[in-house]
Write a protein that holds these residues in place. Structure first.
Motif, short mmCIF file in Angstrom:
data_model
loop_
_atom_site.label_atom_id
_atom_site.label_comp_id
_atom_site.label_asym_id
_atom_site.label_seq_id
_atom_site.Cartn_x
_atom_site.Cartn_y
_atom_site.Cartn_z
N UNK A 1 0.85 -1.19 0.00
CA UNK A 1 0.00 0.00 0.00
C UNK A 1 0.88 1.23 0.00
N UNK A 2 0.57 2.20 -0.85
CA UNK A 2 1.35 3.42 -0.93
C UNK A 2 0.65 4.59 -0.27
N UNK A 3 1.44 5.48 0.33
CA UNK A 3 0.90 6.72 0.91
C UNK A 3 1.74 7.88 0.38
N UNK A 4 1.10 8.78 -0.36
CA UNK A 4 1.77 9.97 -0.89
C UNK A 4 1.40 11.16 -0.02
N UNK A 5 2.42 11.88 0.46
CA UNK A 5 2.21 13.01 1.35
C UNK A 5 3.13 14.15 0.95
N UNK B 1 -2.38 12.77 0.69
CA UNK B 1 -2.53 14.16 1.12
C UNK B 1 -1.52 14.99 0.37
N UNK B 2 -1.90 15.47 -0.82
CA UNK B 2 -0.98 16.13 -1.73
C UNK B 2 -1.43 17.55 -2.02
N UNK C 1 4.76 20.04 8.87
CA UNK C 1 3.73 19.31 9.60
C UNK C 1 2.33 19.51 9.03
N UNK C 2 2.21 20.29 7.96
CA UNK C 2 0.88 20.65 7.47
C UNK C 2 0.11 19.46 6.89
N UNK C 3 0.82 18.48 6.32
CA UNK C 3 0.14 17.40 5.60
C UNK C 3 0.37 16.01 6.16
N UNK C 4 1.13 15.88 7.22
CA UNK C 4 1.57 14.55 7.64
C UNK C 4 0.56 13.80 8.51
N UNK C 5 -0.47 14.47 9.00
CA UNK C 5 -1.42 13.81 9.89
C UNK C 5 -2.07 12.56 9.31
N UNK C 6 -2.66 12.62 8.11
CA UNK C 6 -3.29 11.41 7.54
C UNK C 6 -2.30 10.26 7.37
N UNK C 7 -1.08 10.57 6.94
CA UNK C 7 -0.06 9.53 6.80
C UNK C 7 0.22 8.85 8.13
N UNK C 8 0.41 9.65 9.19
CA UNK C 8 0.74 9.09 10.49
C UNK C 8 -0.40 8.26 11.05
N UNK C 9 -1.63 8.73 10.85
CA UNK C 9 -2.79 7.96 11.32
C UNK C 9 -2.92 6.64 10.59
N UNK C 10 -2.71 6.65 9.26
CA UNK C 10 -2.81 5.42 8.47
C UNK C 10 -1.73 4.42 8.86
N UNK C 11 -0.50 4.91 9.04
CA UNK C 11 0.59 4.00 9.41
C UNK C 11 0.35 3.37 10.78
N UNK C 12 -0.18 4.15 11.70
CA UNK C 12 -0.47 3.61 13.03
C UNK C 12 -1.52 2.51 12.94
N UNK D 1 -7.22 15.91 14.00
CA UNK D 1 -8.35 15.32 13.29
C UNK D 1 -7.90 14.65 12.00
N UNK D 2 -6.88 15.21 11.36
CA UNK D 2 -6.38 14.58 10.13
C UNK D 2 -5.73 13.24 10.43
N UNK D 3 -5.12 13.06 11.60
CA UNK D 3 -4.62 11.74 11.97
C UNK D 3 -5.77 10.76 12.09
N UNK D 4 -6.86 11.19 12.73
CA UNK D 4 -8.02 10.32 12.86
C UNK D 4 -8.57 9.95 11.48
N UNK D 5 -8.60 10.90 10.56
CA UNK D 5 -9.12 10.60 9.23
C UNK D 5 -8.17 9.70 8.44
N UNK D 6 -6.86 9.81 8.67
CA UNK D 6 -5.92 8.87 8.06
C UNK D 6 -6.11 7.47 8.61
N UNK D 7 -6.34 7.36 9.92
CA UNK D 7 -6.66 6.08 10.56
C UNK D 7 -7.92 5.49 9.93
N UNK D 8 -8.94 6.33 9.73
CA UNK D 8 -10.20 5.87 9.13
C UNK D 8 -10.00 5.43 7.69
N UNK D 9 -9.13 6.11 6.94
CA UNK D 9 -8.85 5.72 5.56
C UNK D 9 -8.22 4.34 5.50
#
Length: 430
Positions: free
Chosen positions: A43-47, A117-118, A56-67, A330-338
């Protein structure tokens, strides 16, 4: 409106200083050790981890998904197969984004992309042509309302036939403005923007929505290079604004708040967007405690501070020990949800995992909620743009007294699934 992210400070792309900078690096390749030992699912994640708007503006979804994927692998993965996560930093440029897409899709042959998150999703057409599912990305631009195989975190009714929205027009609702009018009795709203094209365009859209809901609107413009926030704050006080909406970056918002505190401009709510829904407001607004405690946010996902909900508690537990986990957003939570969305889709395929099967799950008639973390998400295209829509809203306000005096976001308006309005849909050009 919830899906329209504002990043007006990022006008223009960073020019790489060397060939090395122009070549995005794969930040990580991980398949956490645990019970999952079968053939990995790539699985790829582009940030845009390094971009003109800050690291730090875009990294939240990536960190949530990786967790999420780390926790998943520790529990057996998808049918015993671990998820191998490959991340790529596109540097916030279209050139870098195309390089990341080439590397992940063409060279690494990832099965899917998750939590993209690009800042400039220039590679979206290539992802679509390759038939690679892109699940749960942040709709910073119009890509998720344009191309098939791309599934933004908030869903879409657009045909997604290669043109944005319906004939190049997108639509957004007025539910945010309806909420503050109904629940807070607000009647006068100020919209603050830079004298910069993207900022001004977004401010015009907000102004149209407010007027459609019957507000008196006060428009304030500041010079992007030499902003005079003191003058703006003084006018907000004299105009008696109930609400303040903005078309600015976090730094500009913090300076505006400082000016508002200094002149005694008090408002019912200083409304910001999901990108600023994070613990960092403690530091970002440290010099403006009055304005900080008037901050409100709206979005389409459950408040990450809503610890009474089991899915939120699971997210917070999973984030502990991970990059960014000590400062939640909240973006970390949305990355987790993705990541959860992709996983649920993959698990629905059993031992016959294919991209077509995953996309059948994502496009099924039953909307997806990520076990209650998201408002119902669906991809049921409509040939004609909707004139009205019943839209629900997640709302929270910041309080320094929350979380045992550490500060936090307090959910407002009841459960997000019941905080709903039937509102007009207004057209705009992406």
């Amino acid at each position: 409106m919830a899906a329209l992210l504002l990043l007006t400070a990022a006008c223009g792309s960073r020019v790489p200083e060397s060939e090395f900078e122009n070549r995005p690096t794969r930040e990580n390749r991980t398949a956490s050790p645990g019970p999952a030992h079968g053939e990995p699912i790539k699985v790829g994640i582009i940030t845009s981890a390094t971009s003109p708007v800050g690291g730090a503006a875009f990294t939240g979804p990536r960190d949530g998904a990786r967790a999420y994927f780390d926790a998943l692998n520790a529990e057996g993965g998808v049918g015993g197969r671990p998820v191998e996560v490959l991340t790529c930093d596109d540097g916030g440029s279209g050139v870098g984004n195309n390089e990341c897409v080439h590397r992940l899709v063409d060279e690494e042959k990832v099965f899917a992309l998750v939590a993209t998150t690009a800042l400039d999703y220039a590679g979206a057409p290539r992802v679509s042509r390759a038939g690679v599912p892109d699940i749960g990305g942040q709709p910073i631009g119009p890509a998720y309302d344009t191309y098939p195989h791309l599934y933004g975190i908030y869903g879409s009714q657009a045909p997604r036939d290669g043109k944005p929205g319906w004939g190049g027009r997108l639509y957004g609702g007025t539910e945010v403005y309806r909420y503050f009018k109904r629940e807070q009795g607000a009647r006068t709203a100020a919209v603050v923007s830079y004298n910069q094209a993207a900022s001004a365009a977004y401010a015009q859209l907000v102004t149209r929505g407010l007027r459609a809901e019957g507000y008196r609107v006060v428009n304030e413009e500041v010079d992007f290079a030499l902003p005079n926030f003191q003058a703006v704050a003084a006018d907000l006080r004299s105009q008696g604004a109930d609400l303040v909406f903005d078309a600015m970056d976090t730094h500009g918002n913090a300076r505006l708040c400082q000016a508002m505190d200094s002149v005694g401009a008090k408002v019912t709510a200083k409304v910001t967007n999901v990108q600023n829904w994070s613990d960092s407001v403690r530091e970002d607004y440290k010099d403006a405690p009055g304005c900080r405690n008037a901050l409100w946010v709206t979005g389409s996902s459950r408040n990450y501070d809503d610890t009474g909900h089991p899915a939120v508690r699971e997210f917070r537990t999973g984030m502990r020990g991970h990059a960014g986990g000590d400062r939640l957003s909240q973006w970390e939570l949305e990355g987790w949800a993705a990541a959860m969305w992709f996983t649920d889709a993959a698990k629905s395929c059993g031992d016959r995992l294919t991209r077509a099967c995953v996309e059948r799950f994502v496009t099924r008639n039953e909307p997806y909620t990520a076990h209650g973390l998201l408002l119902p998400v669906s991809f049921r295209p409509s040939e004609e743009p909707p004139k009205t829509r019943r839209s629900c809203l997640s709302v929270a306000r910041w309080s320094d007294d929350a979380q045992d005096g550490k500060g936090g976001w307090i959910t407002q308006g009841g459960d997000m699934s019941e905080n709903c309005f039937t509102v007009p849909q207004l057209p705009y050009s992406p």
